[in-house]
Design a protein around this motif. Structure first.
Motif, PDB file in Angstrom:
ATOM      1  N   GLU A   1     -16.566  12.476   6.648  1.00  0.00           N
ATOM      2  CA  GLU A   1     -17.618  13.678   5.594  1.00  0.00           C
ATOM      3  C   GLU A   1     -17.989  12.971   4.902  1.00  0.00           C
ATOM      4  O   GLU A   1     -18.404  13.132   3.464  1.00  0.00           O
ATOM      5  CB  GLU A   1     -15.951  14.009   5.178  1.00  0.00           C
ATOM      6  CG  GLU A   1     -14.649  14.745   5.622  1.00  0.00           C
ATOM      7  CD  GLU A   1     -13.961  15.619   4.749  1.00  0.00           C
ATOM      8  OE1 GLU A   1     -14.236  15.267   4.289  1.00  0.00           O
ATOM      9  OE2 GLU A   1     -12.834  16.364   5.618  1.00  0.00           O
ATOM     10  N   ASP A   2     -18.969  12.452   5.616  1.00  0.00           N
ATOM     11  CA  ASP A   2     -20.448  11.919   4.780  1.00  0.00           C
ATOM     12  C   ASP A   2     -21.371  13.333   4.817  1.00  0.00           C
ATOM     13  O   ASP A   2     -22.076  13.599   5.923  1.00  0.00           O
ATOM     14  CB  ASP A   2     -20.759  11.198   5.835  1.00  0.00           C
ATOM     15  CG  ASP A   2     -22.636  10.306   4.384  1.00  0.00           C
ATOM     16  OD1 ASP A   2     -22.837  10.600   4.110  1.00  0.00           O
ATOM     17  OD2 ASP A   2     -22.657   8.842   5.207  1.00  0.00           O
ATOM     18  N   ILE A   3     -21.877  13.662   3.900  1.00  0.00           N
ATOM     19  CA  ILE A   3     -22.275  15.259   3.219  1.00  0.00           C
ATOM     20  C   ILE A   3     -23.862  14.473   3.597  1.00  0.00           C
ATOM     21  O   ILE A   3     -24.646  15.857   4.254  1.00  0.00           O
ATOM     22  CB  ILE A   3     -22.074  15.742   2.507  1.00  0.00           C
ATOM     23  CG1 ILE A   3     -21.785  15.498   1.574  1.00  0.00           C
ATOM     24  CG2 ILE A   3     -21.156  16.517   2.367  1.00  0.00           C
ATOM     25  CD1 ILE A   3     -22.344  15.991  -0.169  1.00  0.00           C
ATOM     26  N   LYS A   4     -24.372  13.640   3.562  1.00  0.00           N
ATOM     27  CA  LYS A   4     -26.085  13.374   3.660  1.00  0.00           C
ATOM     28  C   LYS A   4     -26.281  13.361   5.355  1.00  0.00           C
ATOM     29  O   LYS A   4     -27.439  13.158   5.121  1.00  0.00           O
ATOM     30  CB  LYS A   4     -26.118  11.230   2.721  1.00  0.00           C
ATOM     31  CG  LYS A   4     -25.479  11.907   1.705  1.00  0.00           C
ATOM     32  CD  LYS A   4     -26.238  10.194   0.232  1.00  0.00           C
ATOM     33  CE  LYS A   4     -25.754  10.387  -0.964  1.00  0.00           C
ATOM     34  NZ  LYS A   4     -23.785  10.389  -0.785  1.00  0.00           N
ATOM     35  N   LYS A   5     -25.471  13.220   6.034  1.00  0.00           N
ATOM     36  CA  LYS A   5     -26.136  13.113   6.955  1.00  0.00           C
ATOM     37  C   LYS A   5     -25.779  14.478   8.064  1.00  0.00           C
ATOM     38  O   LYS A   5     -25.556  14.621   9.287  1.00  0.00           O
ATOM     39  CB  LYS A   5     -24.766  11.651   8.115  1.00  0.00           C
ATOM     40  CG  LYS A   5     -24.571  11.283   7.444  1.00  0.00           C
ATOM     41  CD  LYS A   5     -24.715   9.751   9.067  1.00  0.00           C
ATOM     42  CE  LYS A   5     -24.821   8.535   8.317  1.00  0.00           C
ATOM     43  NZ  LYS A   5     -24.223   7.547   8.633  1.00  0.00           N
ATOM     44  N   PHE A   6     -26.176  15.446   7.071  1.00  0.00           N
ATOM     45  CA  PHE A   6     -25.976  17.015   7.527  1.00  0.00           C
ATOM     46  C   PHE A   6     -27.019  17.614   6.860  1.00  0.00           C
ATOM     47  O   PHE A   6     -27.019  17.277   5.257  1.00  0.00           O
ATOM     48  CB  PHE A   6     -24.740  17.526   7.202  1.00  0.00           C
ATOM     49  CG  PHE A   6     -23.273  16.939   8.936  1.00  0.00           C
ATOM     50  CD1 PHE A   6     -23.212  17.621  10.455  1.00  0.00           C
ATOM     51  CD2 PHE A   6     -22.829  15.213   8.146  1.00  0.00           C
ATOM     52  CE1 PHE A   6     -22.970  17.018  11.093  1.00  0.00           C
ATOM     53  CE2 PHE A   6     -22.158  15.148   9.812  1.00  0.00           C
ATOM     54  CZ  PHE A   6     -21.692  14.955  10.477  1.00  0.00           C
ATOM     55  N   MET A   7     -27.350  18.772   6.778  1.00  0.00           N
ATOM     56  CA  MET A   7     -27.399  19.777   6.256  1.00  0.00           C
ATOM     57  C   MET A   7     -27.314  20.991   6.717  1.00  0.00           C
ATOM     58  O   MET A   7     -26.277  21.749   7.906  1.00  0.00           O
ATOM     59  CB  MET A   7     -28.988  19.695   6.215  1.00  0.00           C
ATOM     60  CG  MET A   7     -29.494  19.639   7.535  1.00  0.00           C
ATOM     61  SD  MET A   7     -30.992  19.178   7.662  1.00  0.00           S
ATOM     62  CE  MET A   7     -32.377  18.946   7.160  1.00  0.00           C
ATOM     63  N   LEU A   8     -27.808  22.293   5.766  1.00  0.00           N
ATOM     64  CA  LEU A   8     -27.802  23.823   5.822  1.00  0.00           C
ATOM     65  C   LEU A   8     -28.673  24.223   6.473  1.00  0.00           C
ATOM     66  O   LEU A   8     -30.307  24.454   5.336  1.00  0.00           O
ATOM     67  CB  LEU A   8     -27.059  24.141   4.479  1.00  0.00           C
ATOM     68  CG  LEU A   8     -25.737  23.719   4.090  1.00  0.00           C
ATOM     69  CD1 LEU A   8     -25.391  24.050   2.560  1.00  0.00           C
ATOM     70  CD2 LEU A   8     -24.385  24.628   5.197  1.00  0.00           C
ATOM     71  N   LEU A   9     -28.735  24.905   7.017  1.00  0.00           N
ATOM     72  CA  LEU A   9     -30.010  25.411   8.058  1.00  0.00           C
ATOM     73  C   LEU A   9     -29.682  27.131   8.104  1.00  0.00           C
ATOM     74  O   LEU A   9     -28.471  27.266   8.847  1.00  0.00           O
ATOM     75  CB  LEU A   9     -30.680  25.140   8.870  1.00  0.00           C
ATOM     76  CG  LEU A   9     -30.546  23.284   8.641  1.00  0.00           C
ATOM     77  CD1 LEU A   9     -31.146  23.028  10.549  1.00  0.00           C
ATOM     78  CD2 LEU A   9     -31.657  23.659   7.879  1.00  0.00           C
ATOM     79  N   PHE A  10     -30.280  27.895   7.852  1.00  0.00           N
ATOM     80  CA  PHE A  10     -30.704  29.603   8.204  1.00  0.00           C
ATOM     81  C   PHE A  10     -30.840  29.436  10.031  1.00  0.00           C
ATOM     82  O   PHE A  10     -31.198  28.371  10.355  1.00  0.00           O
ATOM     83  CB  PHE A  10     -31.708  29.700   7.917  1.00  0.00           C
ATOM     84  CG  PHE A  10     -31.874  31.675   7.556  1.00  0.00           C
ATOM     85  CD1 PHE A  10     -30.513  32.477   7.480  1.00  0.00           C
ATOM     86  CD2 PHE A  10     -32.735  32.139   8.101  1.00  0.00           C
ATOM     87  CE1 PHE A  10     -30.147  33.445   7.530  1.00  0.00           C
ATOM     88  CE2 PHE A  10     -32.963  33.402   8.084  1.00  0.00           C
ATOM     89  CZ  PHE A  10     -31.436  34.232   8.379  1.00  0.00           C
ATOM     90  N   GLU A  11     -30.439  30.178  10.573  1.00  0.00           N
ATOM     91  CA  GLU A  11     -30.594  30.238  12.072  1.00  0.00           C
ATOM     92  C   GLU A  11     -32.348  30.279  12.466  1.00  0.00           C
ATOM     93  O   GLU A  11     -32.351  29.195  13.424  1.00  0.00           O
ATOM     94  CB  GLU A  11     -30.156  31.158  12.604  1.00  0.00           C
ATOM     95  CG  GLU A  11     -30.799  32.523  12.477  1.00  0.00           C
ATOM     96  CD  GLU A  11     -29.792  34.295  12.931  1.00  0.00           C
ATOM     97  OE1 GLU A  11     -30.361  34.598  13.737  1.00  0.00           O
ATOM     98  OE2 GLU A  11     -29.192  34.525  12.250  1.00  0.00           O
ATOM     99  N   SER A  12     -33.208  30.647  11.216  1.00  0.00           N
ATOM    100  CA  SER A  12     -34.572  30.350  12.514  1.00  0.00           C
ATOM    101  C   SER A  12     -35.280  29.130  11.810  1.00  0.00           C
ATOM    102  O   SER A  12     -35.555  28.552  13.054  1.00  0.00           O
ATOM    103  CB  SER A  12     -35.464  31.605  11.509  1.00  0.00           C
ATOM    104  OG  SER A  12     -35.113  30.822   9.898  1.00  0.00           O
ATOM    105  N   SER A  13     -34.686  28.018  10.994  1.00  0.00           N
ATOM    106  CA  SER A  13     -35.241  26.745  11.145  1.00  0.00           C
ATOM    107  C   SER A  13     -33.948  26.305  12.354  1.00  0.00           C
ATOM    108  O   SER A  13     -34.714  25.148  12.612  1.00  0.00           O
ATOM    109  CB  SER A  13     -34.636  26.021   8.904  1.00  0.00           C
ATOM    110  OG  SER A  13     -35.615  27.360   8.634  1.00  0.00           O
ATOM    111  N   GLN A  14     -33.030  26.855  12.328  1.00  0.00           N
ATOM    112  CA  GLN A  14     -32.113  25.203  12.909  1.00  0.00           C
ATOM    113  C   GLN A  14     -33.041  25.373  14.594  1.00  0.00           C
ATOM    114  O   GLN A  14     -33.618  24.769  15.059  1.00  0.00           O
ATOM    115  CB  GLN A  14     -31.370  25.789  13.234  1.00  0.00           C
ATOM    116  CG  GLN A  14     -30.343  25.747  14.767  1.00  0.00           C
ATOM    117  CD  GLN A  14     -29.707  24.262  14.415  1.00  0.00           C
ATOM    118  OE1 GLN A  14     -28.947  23.877  13.390  1.00  0.00           O
ATOM    119  NE2 GLN A  14     -30.330  23.070  15.282  1.00  0.00           N
ATOM    120  N   ARG A  15     -33.376  26.659  14.734  1.00  0.00           N
ATOM    121  CA  ARG A  15     -34.455  26.876  16.010  1.00  0.00           C
ATOM    122  C   ARG A  15     -35.586  26.344  15.805  1.00  0.00           C
ATOM    123  O   ARG A  15     -35.890  25.551  17.054  1.00  0.00           O
ATOM    124  CB  ARG A  15     -34.392  28.325  16.746  1.00  0.00           C
ATOM    125  CG  ARG A  15     -33.096  29.103  17.372  1.00  0.00           C
ATOM    126  CD  ARG A  15     -34.161  30.549  17.624  1.00  0.00           C
ATOM    127  NE  ARG A  15     -34.098  31.370  17.034  1.00  0.00           N
ATOM    128  CZ  ARG A  15     -33.239  32.190  16.097  1.00  0.00           C
ATOM    129  NH1 ARG A  15     -31.663  32.014  16.137  1.00  0.00           N
ATOM    130  NH2 ARG A  15     -33.751  33.382  14.983  1.00  0.00           N
TER     131      ARG A  15
END
Length: 173
Positions: free
Chosen positions: A77-91
């Protein structure tokens, strides 16, 4: 399996890295409670463009692509290795990463770790190219100001991107 004399023998097959990756391509499902931790830590913002969105519209994304480092950090559960993205940024991120030499050939997590798509707040390159990128989001009342500025610049024959870049370059003198 049997040998040429009919005796039973064992046969071992060594797989290539590509074949192993195809077999192990089972991603873990990211638990909602983990996403909630990310929202609590970073707020309901797309990490690439900085836009505030409803948490339900955000997707949890590996900072370093899954194909490069797997689910590294998820179980701890190392949150530093993940990020939140909106679908357009993800694409956009996926499109860029999937064409990157590191993604296609080397698969070095350290190279991804210095990329804009992993850490837009501090990066050296975008897909192994010396590029700097600035994304500005104008929300709510700011959007009205954006429209007025854009119209004024269009009347002068300039784009808002050209004007913003020219203004920022004056700070380099």
């Amino acid at each position: 399996m049997r040998d040429s004399d009919g005796k039973r023998i064992a046969k071992y097959i060594l797989l290539t890295e590509t074949e192993i990756r195809a077999i192990l391509n089972g991603r873990a499902i990211i638990p909602k409670v983990f996403k909630d931790k990310l929202v609590k830590e970073y707020g309901p913002f797309d990490r690439i463009i900085g836009m505030e969105v409803y948490p339900r519209a955000l997707q949890v994304d590996h900072r370093v692509p899954y194909q490069v480092s797997g689910d590294d950090g998820l179980w701890a559960e190392d949150i530093k290795k993940f990020m939140l993205l909106f679908e357009s940024s993800q694409r956009k991120k996926s499109f860029s990463c999937e064409r990157c030499r590191n993604f296609l050939k080397f698969r070095e997590p350290s190279v991804c770790g210095t990329c804009y798509w992993a850490f837009p707040e501090a990066y050296d390159h975008i897909a192994m190219r010396k590029v700097r990128q600035l994304e500005l989001v104008w929300q709510d009342e700011e959007a009205d100001a954006f429209d007025r500025i854009k119209a004024k610049l269009a009347a002068e024959g300039r784009t808002i991107e050209e004007a913003a870049k020219a203004l920022l370059l004056t700070l380099d003198k």
